[in-house]
Design a protein around this motif. Structure first.
Motif: not given
Length: 66
Positions: A22, A25-26, A29, A35, A37-38, A61
């Motif tokens: 998490k 991704v944060e 971003s 974005i 997918s991961v 990512i």
């Protein structure tokens, strides 16, 4: 036709692998838009005194480019 790009990001957390993903991704971003997918590529942990000290993930990512 859509064109996608993939970047690799490493992140860690003292809570869980899910939290580490998490965070990856944060943080991504903040500088990457769109974005999609991961992918969790790899998981590992550091140990201290017989207990997990931190959870680490290596993620890919995927995001759309213009």
């Amino acid at each position: 036709m859509s064109v996608l790009k993939v970047i690799e990001v490493l992140a860690d957390s003292d809570k869980s692998w899910e939290d580490a993903a998490k965070k990856a991704v944060e943080k991504a971003s903040n500088s990457v838009d769109n974005i999609k997918s991961v992918y969790i590529n790899e998981q590992s942990a550091t140990i201290k005194d017989g207990e997990i000290q931190s959870y680490r993930v290596n993620v890919k990512i995927t995001f759309g480019i213009k």
